[in-house]
Design an enzyme around this catalytic site. Sequence first.
Site, PDB file in Angstrom:
ATOM      1  N   GLY A   1      -4.507  -1.782   5.385  1.00  0.00           N
ATOM      2  CA  GLY A   1      -3.720  -2.922   4.900  1.00  0.00           C
ATOM      3  C   GLY A   1      -4.338  -4.261   5.273  1.00  0.00           C
ATOM      4  O   GLY A   1      -4.487  -5.154   4.437  1.00  0.00           O
ATOM      5  N   ARG A   2      -4.733  -4.418   6.542  1.00  0.00           N
ATOM      6  CA  ARG A   2      -5.237  -5.729   6.990  1.00  0.00           C
ATOM      7  C   ARG A   2      -6.668  -6.004   6.545  1.00  0.00           C
ATOM      8  O   ARG A   2      -7.225  -7.056   6.847  1.00  0.00           O
ATOM      9  CB  ARG A   2      -5.072  -5.870   8.510  1.00  0.00           C
ATOM     10  CG  ARG A   2      -5.685  -4.755   9.333  1.00  0.00           C
ATOM     11  CD  ARG A   2      -5.177  -4.808  10.780  1.00  0.00           C
ATOM     12  NE  ARG A   2      -5.671  -3.690  11.588  1.00  0.00           N
ATOM     13  CZ  ARG A   2      -5.104  -2.494  11.636  1.00  0.00           C
ATOM     14  NH1 ARG A   2      -4.036  -2.229  10.900  1.00  0.00           N
ATOM     15  NH2 ARG A   2      -5.584  -1.542  12.404  1.00  0.00           N
TER      16      ARG A   2
ATOM     17  N   LYS B   1      10.076  -0.326  13.638  1.00  0.00           N
ATOM     18  CA  LYS B   1      10.616  -0.032  12.300  1.00  0.00           C
ATOM     19  C   LYS B   1      11.719   1.020  12.398  1.00  0.00           C
ATOM     20  O   LYS B   1      12.771   0.909  11.762  1.00  0.00           O
ATOM     21  CB  LYS B   1       9.509   0.505  11.381  1.00  0.00           C
ATOM     22  CG  LYS B   1       8.453  -0.503  11.003  1.00  0.00           C
ATOM     23  CD  LYS B   1       7.440   0.128  10.063  1.00  0.00           C
ATOM     24  CE  LYS B   1       6.248  -0.774   9.823  1.00  0.00           C
ATOM     25  NZ  LYS B   1       5.167  -0.153   9.093  1.00  0.00           N
TER      26      LYS B   1
ATOM     27  N   LYS C   1       0.847  -1.196   0.000  1.00  0.00           N
ATOM     28  CA  LYS C   1       0.000   0.000   0.000  1.00  0.00           C
ATOM     29  C   LYS C   1       0.889   1.255   0.000  1.00  0.00           C
ATOM     30  O   LYS C   1       0.668   2.191  -0.745  1.00  0.00           O
ATOM     31  CB  LYS C   1      -0.912  -0.038   1.226  1.00  0.00           C
ATOM     32  CG  LYS C   1      -1.831   1.155   1.325  1.00  0.00           C
ATOM     33  CD  LYS C   1      -2.733   1.072   2.543  1.00  0.00           C
ATOM     34  CE  LYS C   1      -3.438   2.409   2.716  1.00  0.00           C
ATOM     35  NZ  LYS C   1      -4.251   2.486   3.921  1.00  0.00           N
TER      36      LYS C   1
ATOM     37  N   HIS D   1      -4.580 -33.128  18.592  1.00  0.00           N
ATOM     38  CA  HIS D   1      -3.423 -33.953  18.949  1.00  0.00           C
ATOM     39  C   HIS D   1      -2.235 -33.090  19.337  1.00  0.00           C
ATOM     40  O   HIS D   1      -1.103 -33.558  19.381  1.00  0.00           O
ATOM     41  CB  HIS D   1      -3.066 -34.876  17.779  1.00  0.00           C
ATOM     42  CG  HIS D   1      -4.203 -35.771  17.403  1.00  0.00           C
ATOM     43  ND1 HIS D   1      -4.417 -36.995  17.989  1.00  0.00           N
ATOM     44  CD2 HIS D   1      -5.244 -35.579  16.547  1.00  0.00           C
ATOM     45  CE1 HIS D   1      -5.515 -37.543  17.485  1.00  0.00           C
ATOM     46  NE2 HIS D   1      -6.039 -36.691  16.611  1.00  0.00           N
TER      47      HIS D   1
ATOM     48  N   GLU E   1      -3.617  -6.473  15.443  1.00  0.00           N
ATOM     49  CA  GLU E   1      -3.107  -5.163  15.014  1.00  0.00           C
ATOM     50  C   GLU E   1      -4.201  -4.109  15.212  1.00  0.00           C
ATOM     51  O   GLU E   1      -3.916  -2.939  15.433  1.00  0.00           O
ATOM     52  CB  GLU E   1      -2.663  -5.215  13.539  1.00  0.00           C
ATOM     53  CG  GLU E   1      -1.814  -4.022  13.118  1.00  0.00           C
ATOM     54  CD  GLU E   1      -1.101  -4.219  11.785  1.00  0.00           C
ATOM     55  OE1 GLU E   1       0.069  -4.665  11.791  1.00  0.00           O
ATOM     56  OE2 GLU E   1      -1.695  -3.934  10.743  1.00  0.00           O
TER      57      GLU E   1
ATOM     58  N   GLU F   1      10.827  -4.501   4.111  1.00  0.00           N
ATOM     59  CA  GLU F   1      10.937  -5.905   3.698  1.00  0.00           C
ATOM     60  C   GLU F   1      10.547  -6.075   2.226  1.00  0.00           C
ATOM     61  O   GLU F   1      11.220  -6.769   1.464  1.00  0.00           O
ATOM     62  CB  GLU F   1      10.012  -6.794   4.554  1.00  0.00           C
ATOM     63  CG  GLU F   1      10.442  -6.950   5.998  1.00  0.00           C
ATOM     64  CD  GLU F   1       9.742  -5.957   6.902  1.00  0.00           C
ATOM     65  OE1 GLU F   1       9.456  -4.820   6.451  1.00  0.00           O
ATOM     66  OE2 GLU F   1       9.498  -6.306   8.075  1.00  0.00           O
TER      67      GLU F   1
HETATM   68  O1  F6P Z   1       3.774  -2.778   9.698  1.00  0.00           O
HETATM   69  C1  F6P Z   1       2.436  -3.007   9.640  1.00  0.00           C
HETATM   70  C2  F6P Z   1       1.860  -2.668   8.297  1.00  0.00           C
HETATM   71  O2  F6P Z   1       1.759  -1.308   8.135  1.00  0.00           O
HETATM   72  C3  F6P Z   1       0.523  -3.355   8.111  1.00  0.00           C
HETATM   73  O3  F6P Z   1      -0.537  -2.661   8.676  1.00  0.00           O
HETATM   74  C4  F6P Z   1       0.464  -3.521   6.658  1.00  0.00           C
HETATM   75  O4  F6P Z   1      -0.470  -4.480   6.269  1.00  0.00           O
HETATM   76  C5  F6P Z   1       1.887  -3.941   6.351  1.00  0.00           C
HETATM   77  O5  F6P Z   1       2.664  -3.177   7.235  1.00  0.00           O
HETATM   78  C6  F6P Z   1       2.347  -3.770   4.943  1.00  0.00           C
HETATM   79  O6  F6P Z   1       2.262  -2.457   4.524  1.00  0.00           O
HETATM   80  P1  F6P Z   1       2.368  -2.068   2.995  1.00  0.00           P
HETATM   81  O7  F6P Z   1       1.225  -2.673   2.293  1.00  0.00           O
HETATM   82  O8  F6P Z   1       2.311  -0.566   2.972  1.00  0.00           O
HETATM   83  O9  F6P Z   1       3.676  -2.578   2.476  1.00  0.00           O
END
Ligand code: F6P
Length: 525
Positions: A260-261, A489, A200, A377, A346, A206
Amino acid sequence: MSLPSINPTKTETWKALEEHFQKIENLQMQDVFEKDSDRAERFKIEWQDFYLDYSKNRITDETISLLLKLAEEVELKEAIAQQFSGEKINETEDRAVLHTALRDFENMKPEVKTTLQKMKLFSEEIISGNHKGFTGKGITDIVNIGIGGSHLGPEMVVEALQFYKNHLKIHFIANIDGDDVSEKLKTLNPETTLFIIVSKSFTTQETIVNASFVRDWFLKNASKADIEKHFVAVSTNEKGAKDFGISEENIFPMQDWVGGRFSLWSSVGLSICCAVGFKNFEAMLKGAFGMDTHFKNEDFSKNIPIILALLSVWYNNFFKAESEAVVPYSQYLNKLVPYLQQAIMESNGKSIDLNGEKINYQTGTIVWGNVGSNSQHAYFQLLHQGTKLIPTDFIGFAEPLAGNTNNHNVLMANYLAQTEALWEGTHFKTVENPFKIFEGNKPTNSLLIKRLTPKNLGSLIAMYEHKLFVQGIIWNIFSYDQWGVELGKTVAKGTLNAIEKNNPEKIENTSTINLLKKVFGNKKD
Ligand code: F6P
């Protein structure tokens, strides 16, 4: 307009619930159930293909009526109306929260329609093999590069709808762990692979590091001009995606009012469209819309997400349960729990209320679990005989997909037997051996869904989305921001700088300095 801001513990109903709790806390509810022949009829909700039985909970009619009163007292109705109307209820980020608008086909915003159409056409080109890679071959593999909401939703759905999948192989690169990236790339051919970079913000460390690594890997075999055929992006940050080298027509936009979520319904679901086809994706959106309508219009007492949310508050805030489990009796749903963990934890892992005041009551539940019958189990011993109270959602499907009735009978026998055993224990039996005593009285919700279709999956996910929203309203917190992820972060950026510059002294915490030296050594020495 702001969300209603009411401290739940200061309401009259909260006090009444506390008193009521004293009365029923130690009740072995099995006796109550035994004497009440109508209980299973009263504590159930039927809606479309869903059947929710919540009779095996430590509740009475009074509990439910008080919880419903609490929902009214915190002005839940008003809050729901505000969310759906597009008010900027995510105040700390100054944003509306409108993932529900992504599935409302009758009132769809033009930009959402355009994006859906783009997703449809693109996925059809990929599935049909019309879209050719740089050596003229069709696409066989798709890699979603993204993390958090840009990964968990799509991966969960692709897995859940495996039965409806086409020939394309879908992979997910999320972790910054380079070993994982290398493992994934080992199996891929750059000529026939499409990479979807999903972010987003298009700034997530990452994702950008992983995407850059993958692009370099691709360029070992192909030219820069070939990127166009193999890399697309999903983002609100068009400039970021372009700077990365993605051409304008390969960018699938998303709106900043989609968190995002909660974004799998948006262009973030592109890998889902490719995996199961647009028709199934659309059916999932429609299923979610059905649940939205139920949530918005149904009376609170017959409203599945609201009842589930109230029960969860009951255990979290009165029984002081620390966690709740979710156990889907379907291997297809093996990624549901990690997905829900982000959505729920979150959202509701907050300790400051809407007025910026520190909260002195419990908020966000810890959610965990895994598929049944495997879980039986593994950790079910603790559910049955441990010291902790763990309310559990059991999710089952009446019909199997592949027609293996024999296995399905055993699976569903376990699904049904476990809630019964957890509830009744050995309460109605005489057991002398203390190790073989099961107290029972362990609360469960049984959600029985007719069949795992794209539509029902959409409804199921939306059900949990609404449940967490209701809980956030009761707890008087902002469910739609996530400032709690930011500090880690920032610190990581400083640490990376210290590693790259080989200067541990830039870090102040002595424990971290020692650890850093152990991991990387101190090359200065
Ligand atoms: O670090 C959490 C977060 O901001 C989430 O809320 C989000 O889904 C994820 O990182 C990834 O963010 P992006 O889609 O901006 O890479």
